[in-house]
Design a protein around this motif. Structure first.
Motif, PDB file in Angstrom:
ATOM      1  N   ASP A 116       0.859  -1.187   0.000  1.00  0.00           N
ATOM      2  CA  ASP A 116       0.000   0.000   0.000  1.00  0.00           C
ATOM      3  C   ASP A 116       0.896   1.238   0.000  1.00  0.00           C
ATOM      4  N   VAL A 117       0.364   2.340  -0.489  1.00  0.00           N
ATOM      5  CA  VAL A 117       1.117   3.592  -0.522  1.00  0.00           C
ATOM      6  C   VAL A 117       0.648   4.487   0.631  1.00  0.00           C
ATOM      7  N   VAL A 118       1.611   5.093   1.311  1.00  0.00           N
ATOM      8  CA  VAL A 118       1.350   6.093   2.345  1.00  0.00           C
ATOM      9  C   VAL A 118       1.997   7.392   1.855  1.00  0.00           C
ATOM     10  N   THR A 119       1.158   8.342   1.457  1.00  0.00           N
ATOM     11  CA  THR A 119       1.639   9.618   0.931  1.00  0.00           C
ATOM     12  C   THR A 119       1.626  10.649   2.045  1.00  0.00           C
ATOM     13  N   PHE A 120       2.731  11.385   2.173  1.00  0.00           N
ATOM     14  CA  PHE A 120       2.774  12.435   3.185  1.00  0.00           C
ATOM     15  C   PHE A 120       3.390  13.695   2.621  1.00  0.00           C
ATOM     16  N   GLN A 121       2.717  14.798   2.931  1.00  0.00           N
ATOM     17  CA  GLN A 121       3.080  16.129   2.436  1.00  0.00           C
ATOM     18  C   GLN A 121       3.379  16.992   3.667  1.00  0.00           C
ATOM     19  N   PHE A 127       7.594  13.164   9.666  1.00  0.00           N
ATOM     20  CA  PHE A 127       8.118  12.728   8.367  1.00  0.00           C
ATOM     21  C   PHE A 127       8.941  11.455   8.553  1.00  0.00           C
ATOM     22  N   ALA A 128       9.895  11.492   9.482  1.00  0.00           N
ATOM     23  CA  ALA A 128      10.754  10.324   9.731  1.00  0.00           C
ATOM     24  C   ALA A 128       9.936   9.144  10.248  1.00  0.00           C
ATOM     25  N   LEU A 129       9.001   9.411  11.145  1.00  0.00           N
ATOM     26  CA  LEU A 129       8.170   8.336  11.697  1.00  0.00           C
ATOM     27  C   LEU A 129       7.351   7.650  10.603  1.00  0.00           C
ATOM     28  N   LEU A 130       6.762   8.441   9.715  1.00  0.00           N
ATOM     29  CA  LEU A 130       5.964   7.859   8.627  1.00  0.00           C
ATOM     30  C   LEU A 130       6.829   7.059   7.664  1.00  0.00           C
ATOM     31  N   TYR A 131       8.003   7.572   7.373  1.00  0.00           N
ATOM     32  CA  TYR A 131       8.908   6.863   6.467  1.00  0.00           C
ATOM     33  C   TYR A 131       9.247   5.482   7.025  1.00  0.00           C
ATOM     34  N   LEU A 132       9.586   5.440   8.303  1.00  0.00           N
ATOM     35  CA  LEU A 132       9.966   4.175   8.932  1.00  0.00           C
ATOM     36  C   LEU A 132       8.768   3.251   9.167  1.00  0.00           C
ATOM     37  N   ALA A 133       7.659   3.788   9.656  1.00  0.00           N
ATOM     38  CA  ALA A 133       6.481   2.961   9.933  1.00  0.00           C
ATOM     39  C   ALA A 133       5.922   2.341   8.658  1.00  0.00           C
ATOM     40  N   SER A 134       5.954   3.093   7.558  1.00  0.00           N
ATOM     41  CA  SER A 134       5.485   2.540   6.276  1.00  0.00           C
ATOM     42  C   SER A 134       6.319   1.331   5.889  1.00  0.00           C
ATOM     43  N   GLN A 135       7.634   1.472   5.978  1.00  0.00           N
ATOM     44  CA  GLN A 135       8.513   0.364   5.607  1.00  0.00           C
ATOM     45  C   GLN A 135       8.361  -0.815   6.569  1.00  0.00           C
ATOM     46  N   GLN A 136       8.106  -0.523   7.842  1.00  0.00           N
ATOM     47  CA  GLN A 136       7.913  -1.608   8.808  1.00  0.00           C
ATOM     48  C   GLN A 136       6.723  -2.475   8.413  1.00  0.00           C
ATOM     49  N   LEU A 137       5.714  -1.870   7.801  1.00  0.00           N
ATOM     50  CA  LEU A 137       4.528  -2.605   7.375  1.00  0.00           C
ATOM     51  C   LEU A 137       4.661  -3.192   5.968  1.00  0.00           C
ATOM     52  N   GLY A 138       5.791  -2.932   5.309  1.00  0.00           N
ATOM     53  CA  GLY A 138       5.958  -3.379   3.933  1.00  0.00           C
ATOM     54  C   GLY A 138       5.255  -2.473   2.945  1.00  0.00           C
ATOM     55  N   ALA A 139       4.818  -1.306   3.413  1.00  0.00           N
ATOM     56  CA  ALA A 139       4.126  -0.343   2.557  1.00  0.00           C
ATOM     57  C   ALA A 139       5.162   0.544   1.852  1.00  0.00           C
ATOM     58  N   ILE A 140       4.676   1.375   0.960  1.00  0.00           N
ATOM     59  CA  ILE A 140       5.525   2.263   0.169  1.00  0.00           C
ATOM     60  C   ILE A 140       5.361   3.687   0.696  1.00  0.00           C
ATOM     61  N   ALA A 141       6.436   4.250   1.214  1.00  0.00           N
ATOM     62  CA  ALA A 141       6.425   5.632   1.692  1.00  0.00           C
ATOM     63  C   ALA A 141       6.550   6.561   0.491  1.00  0.00           C
ATOM     64  N   SER A 142       5.654   7.535   0.411  1.00  0.00           N
ATOM     65  CA  SER A 142       5.667   8.458  -0.722  1.00  0.00           C
ATOM     66  C   SER A 142       5.609   9.900  -0.232  1.00  0.00           C
ATOM     67  N   PRO A 143       6.768  10.443   0.162  1.00  0.00           N
ATOM     68  CA  PRO A 143       6.787  11.854   0.572  1.00  0.00           C
ATOM     69  C   PRO A 143       6.675  12.749  -0.653  1.00  0.00           C
ATOM     70  N   ILE A 144       5.813  13.770  -0.563  1.00  0.00           N
ATOM     71  CA  ILE A 144       5.671  14.700  -1.682  1.00  0.00           C
ATOM     72  C   ILE A 144       5.941  16.119  -1.196  1.00  0.00           C
ATOM     73  N   ASN A 145       6.254  16.978  -2.131  1.00  0.00           N
ATOM     74  CA  ASN A 145       6.661  18.347  -1.845  1.00  0.00           C
ATOM     75  C   ASN A 145       5.529  19.136  -1.208  1.00  0.00           C
ATOM     76  N   PHE A 146       5.821  19.786  -0.089  1.00  0.00           N
ATOM     77  CA  PHE A 146       4.810  20.610   0.577  1.00  0.00           C
ATOM     78  C   PHE A 146       4.484  21.855  -0.220  1.00  0.00           C
ATOM     79  N   ARG A 147       5.265  22.142  -1.247  1.00  0.00           N
ATOM     80  CA  ARG A 147       5.004  23.313  -2.090  1.00  0.00           C
ATOM     81  C   ARG A 147       4.109  22.993  -3.288  1.00  0.00           C
ATOM     82  N   PHE A 148       3.745  21.730  -3.459  1.00  0.00           N
ATOM     83  CA  PHE A 148       2.863  21.390  -4.571  1.00  0.00           C
ATOM     84  C   PHE A 148       1.558  22.179  -4.460  1.00  0.00           C
ATOM     85  N   ALA A 149       1.064  22.616  -5.600  1.00  0.00           N
ATOM     86  CA  ALA A 149      -0.259  23.232  -5.669  1.00  0.00           C
ATOM     87  C   ALA A 149      -1.307  22.134  -5.535  1.00  0.00           C
TER      88      ALA A 149
END
Length: 186
Positions: free
Chosen positions: A60-65, A72-94
């Motif tokens: 599964d994908v976990v997207t965080f802006q 940010f670090a917690l989500l990156y690690l927790a996603s991987q712990q579950l076998g999920a895909i961490a997807s950080p995106i730019n906070f400046r995106f429109a």
């Protein structure tokens, strides 16, 4: 030499939570909060349990802006712990760019900073896809639109989540979107 295909980033982190348990792992300059590796591991466990309770499973994908913050670090690690895909995106995106990412990556969870809540809500309204869970980090009180839960509610949901043990070094663990000047994020 033999290549260990199961030595993933999260496996290395987990090893360090024991090997360097009492050493400083992370410091939040804004709040001055400090995490030892053991503390960080415990917070990752709590967040992983909350994400698992929300239905996050391997691939599964976990997207965080988010800005540069502990969540940010917690989500990156927790996603991987579950076998999920961490997807950080730019906070400046429109809003349109964020909506594009939501429709393209189909995240199970979308997490955003309260400082960009107007953009996040606009993106959610524009996107055809709706994440199962939307989470707001920071801010005061309840989400006025009532569409997002608080980050603390996810991390304090109780329960446990098993570490996904099927991960290999070949699995997708991180999905990045970059932004050019002439088109949508890719």
């Amino acid at each position: 030499k033999e290549f260990d295909e199961h030595f993933t980033f999260i496996a290395g982190f987990r090893r360090n939570t024991h090997r360097y348990a009492e050493r400083l792992a992370m410091l939040d300059p804004e709040t001055k909060r400090r995490w030892t590796y053991a503390d960080l591991g415990a917070d990752v466990d709590r967040l992983a349990a909350g994400l698992a309770a929300a239905g996050v499973k391997p691939r599964d994908v976990v997207t965080f802006q988010l800005f540069n913050c502990p969540e940010f670090a917690l989500l990156y690690l927790a996603s991987q712990q579950l076998g999920a895909i961490a997807s950080p995106i730019n906070f400046r995106f429109a809003a349109g760019e964020t909506a594009y990412v939501l429709d393209d990556s189909l995240p199970r969870v979308y997490v955003y900073d309260a400082a960009i809540s107007d953009t996040a809500r606009e993106a959610l309204a524009m996107a055809a896809y709706r994440p199962a869970l939307t989470v707001e980090v920071g801010g005061e009180g309840a989400d006025p639109a009532g569409s997002a839960v608080r980050f603390d509610d996810v991390t304090n949901s109780g329960g446990t989540a098993a570490v996904y043990d099927g991960a290999t070094t070949w699995d997708e663990t991180t999905r990045l979107y970059n932004q050019g000047t002439t088109g949508m994020p890719e």
